[in-house]
Scaffold this motif. Structure first.
Motif, short mmCIF file in Angstrom:
data_model
loop_
_atom_site.label_atom_id
_atom_site.label_comp_id
_atom_site.label_asym_id
_atom_site.label_seq_id
_atom_site.Cartn_x
_atom_site.Cartn_y
_atom_site.Cartn_z
N GLU A 9 70.62 -10.97 95.74
CA GLU A 9 72.04 -10.58 95.87
C GLU A 9 72.39 -10.32 97.34
O GLU A 9 73.42 -10.78 97.84
CB GLU A 9 72.28 -9.31 95.04
N ILE A 10 71.50 -9.59 98.03
CA ILE A 10 71.76 -9.30 99.45
C ILE A 10 71.74 -10.59 100.28
O ILE A 10 72.55 -10.77 101.20
CB ILE A 10 70.72 -8.29 99.98
N ALA A 11 70.81 -11.50 99.94
CA ALA A 11 70.76 -12.78 100.65
C ALA A 11 72.05 -13.56 100.48
O ALA A 11 72.56 -14.19 101.42
CB ALA A 11 69.57 -13.60 100.15
N ALA A 15 74.63 -14.73 103.35
CA ALA A 15 75.11 -16.10 103.44
C ALA A 15 76.63 -16.15 103.51
O ALA A 15 77.21 -16.96 104.25
CB ALA A 15 74.61 -16.92 102.24
N LEU A 16 77.29 -15.25 102.78
CA LEU A 16 78.76 -15.17 102.82
C LEU A 16 79.22 -14.75 104.22
O LEU A 16 80.21 -15.29 104.75
CB LEU A 16 79.26 -14.16 101.78
N LEU A 17 78.51 -13.82 104.83
CA LEU A 17 78.83 -13.40 106.20
C LEU A 17 78.69 -14.56 107.18
O LEU A 17 79.57 -14.81 108.02
CB LEU A 17 77.92 -12.24 106.61
N VAL A 150 77.41 -5.73 101.50
CA VAL A 150 76.06 -5.41 101.97
C VAL A 150 75.86 -3.90 102.04
O VAL A 150 74.84 -3.36 101.61
CB VAL A 150 75.81 -6.06 103.35
N HIS A 151 76.87 -3.21 102.60
CA HIS A 151 76.77 -1.75 102.71
C HIS A 151 76.63 -1.12 101.32
O HIS A 151 75.80 -0.23 101.09
CB HIS A 151 78.01 -1.21 103.42
N GLY A 152 77.43 -1.58 100.36
CA GLY A 152 77.34 -1.03 99.01
C GLY A 152 76.03 -1.34 98.32
O GLY A 152 75.54 -0.56 97.50
#
Length: 554
Positions: A9-11, A15-17, A150-152
């Motif tokens: 999920e974080i990856a 990738a969205l960033l 990402v922060h969440g």
């Protein structure tokens, strides 16, 4: 299993960033790339002006790599010195920090608004630049959204014992932090994205501030690795000078910053209590400090780089002058002859560009269109070289014939360069737009455009002949092509509108493209006539000062 899903999920968020940042960069480059390139090439009086120009261009492009490629090209072609190019890169390093400053504030609530506005601009924008700016706004919204996600995602794990153990081991060694962030930045090809992630982790309490600062140093180092490994021409070591100089500057800055990391962390933490803003501030301060430290030493670094990486002579570069011999300057007629011969190389390049547009228009070859766009650089550099060569001659040794011939050569070269600009800025963009959107012209419309291109190529050959032999008869024939082209444009437009009224194949969008291409072909033809026919006819006294009909006096 749960940990694997969370990492995946974080990856995806990262990738969205990266994709949002990519959209911002490509949107700006498509909308303002040529203008920024021209601004950068014209704002380079000294290393300090170059530094601020590098800040401005990179702050807009959000890509120090793109700025570095421009500076590398200018250096390789002899348009700017290595010292100036190194100063541009110091400015580019500062320029990349500015978006991090903006995103360090909590403005994630407006991410959906950015995406909404961007989509409306992209979908509704009939103008290509509006669509490109819509892409930029969408990208900013995606970046804000990804940082919020990402922060969440990482915040709940800030106090996890296992994570704490791993982070304690990593953060205990600042050098390891630098190397880790440098490797991640090299893989991601974006220091901005990595710094933003570090900012999010620091804000969530995942990593302490000192470790975050060390990771920022690594991100600054990593972004200089890719240009060194992948940039430049492997056959010419001199093309590696700028990437190596930028990498050495970053390495020296990282060593000095590591030595002062602990006091810098304590000082910044007292002034800026918010971890995200503190990371952004350190990122900016580091690059400003590096610029202040390195700007005075650039001449010495440039000399060392020239000694380590000598130039390899290669006559195959089409952008380098071939015939501009300094020994010929002693004789004005010979100097004019070699300058005219160099100008003919510009005509050959323009012929190839027209053929490239024709091929892209007929066969839909997007790669051919990109190659044609890059060929405009050859015209720019040859035109600059011819002007510098001719203006360096001693005009006191000229007779009237020499002065007239010099004006003719300068006029010819300038108009060919301007015709190339029309192809690069307008025609190639229009053909690329048609290919990208899968648009097709009607068979009649396609044939009309190709016929105009073929006639334009014929006129270019005529202009070259007039430039060489200065025959007034050929000049008059070429000048009449301006009116013939005007009539051809009018017939083409009328036929086009007749097809629209009859409900033929052309859509509103292809109609706009068709008319824009016709307009640009006419502009190119006007440059060809002005390049060769007008100087000869003016010398013969056969050129009118105005096309306006004289008023009748009673």
């Amino acid at each position: 299993m749960e940990i694997s899903l969370k990492l995946l999920e974080i990856a995806g968020m990262i990738a969205l960033l990266l994709w949002g940042l990519h959209m911002v960069q490509t949107g700006i480059q498509r909308a303002y790339g040529p203008e920024l390139r021209r601004f950068l090439s014209s704002a380079l009086g000294n290393r300090f002006k170059a530094f601020f120009a590098g800040i401005g261009v990179t702050a807009i492009l959000q890509s120090s790599t793109a700025t570095g490629l421009m500076a590398t090209a200018f250096t390789a072609e002899g348009l700017i010195s290595l010292v100036t190019a190194l100063a541009i890169m110091l400015g580019a390093n500062v320029g990349t920090t500015l978006i991090v400053q903006v995103l360090s504030f909590d403005i994630t609530q407006i991410a959906p608004v950015f995406i909404l506005i961007g989509v409306l601009m992209f979908r509704r924008g009939g103008v290509t630049r509006t669509r490109d700016l819509g892409r930029v706004v969408i990208g900013l919204g995606m970046m804000l959204l990804s940082l919020h996600l990402v922060h969440g995602a990482v915040a709940p794990y800030a106090d996890a014992p296992g994570l704490r153990t791993v982070l304690t081991a990593i953060t205990a060694a600042p050098v390891l932090n630098v190397l880790l962030a440098a490797a991640l930045t090299w893989l991601a090809h974006s220091s901005v994205a990595i710094v933003l992630l570090i900012m999010s982790f620091a804000s969530a309490g995942i990593i302490p501030l000192e470790a975050a600062f060390a990771l920022v140093l690594g991100a600054n180092l990593g972004t200089a690795i890719n240009p060194w490994l992948e940039g430049g021409n492997n056959s010419d070591p001199a093309s590696k000078r700028l990437p190596l100089g930028n990498l050495l500057n970053r390495m020296a800055g990282c060593v000095l910053a590591l030595a002062a990391l602990e006091p810098a962390t304590n000082h910044i933490a007292r002034i800026i209590p918010d971890p995200a803003q503190a990371v952004a501030a350190f990122h900016l301060v580091f690059n400003l400090f590096l610029a202040v430290l390195m700007l005075p030493t650039l001449p010495l670094l440039a000399r060392l780089l020239c000694r380590w990486l000598p130039t390899r002579n290669d006559g195959s570069d089409p952008a380098k002058p071939v015939y501009l011999d300094d020994d010929a300057k002693a004789s004005p007629p010979i100097a004019m002859a070699v300058a005219a011969r160099e100008a003919l190389r510009m005509a050959d390049t323009l012929q190839q560009m027209l053929a490239g547009v024709e091929d892209a228009l007929e066969n839909g070859d997007r790669k051919r269109a990109a190659q044609t766009r890059r060929m405009d650089d050859i015209l720019d550099h040859l035109n600059t070289a011819i002007k510098e060569y001719l203006t360096s001659l001693d005009v006191r040794t000229f007779d009237d014939r020499d002065r007239r011939r010099m004006r003719e050569i300068l006029t010819f070269a300038t108009n060919l360069e301007q015709a190339g600009d029309v192809i690069e800025r307008d025609l190639v963009n229009l053909t690329s737009k048609r290919i990208k959107r899968g648009l097709t012209f009607s068979p009649e419309g396609q044939r009309e455009l190709l016929d105009m291109l073929e006639r334009l190529e014929s006129n270019l050959r005529s202009a070259t002949a007039v430039f060489m032999n200065e025959d007034p008869r050929m000049a008059r024939k070429l000048a009449r092509e301006k009116e013939a082209f005007r009539d051809l444009e009018e017939r083409t437009i009328n036929a086009h509108f007749q097809r629209l009224q009859a409900g033929r194949q052309d859509s509103t969008e292809t109609s706009t493209l068709h008319l824009d291409i016709v307009r640009d072909l006419k502009r190119i033809n006007a440059h060809l006539v002005a390049a060769a026919a007008y100087p000869v006819l003016k010398d013969q006294g056969e050129l009118l000062t105005s096309r306006l009909k004289l008023p009748k006096h009673g």
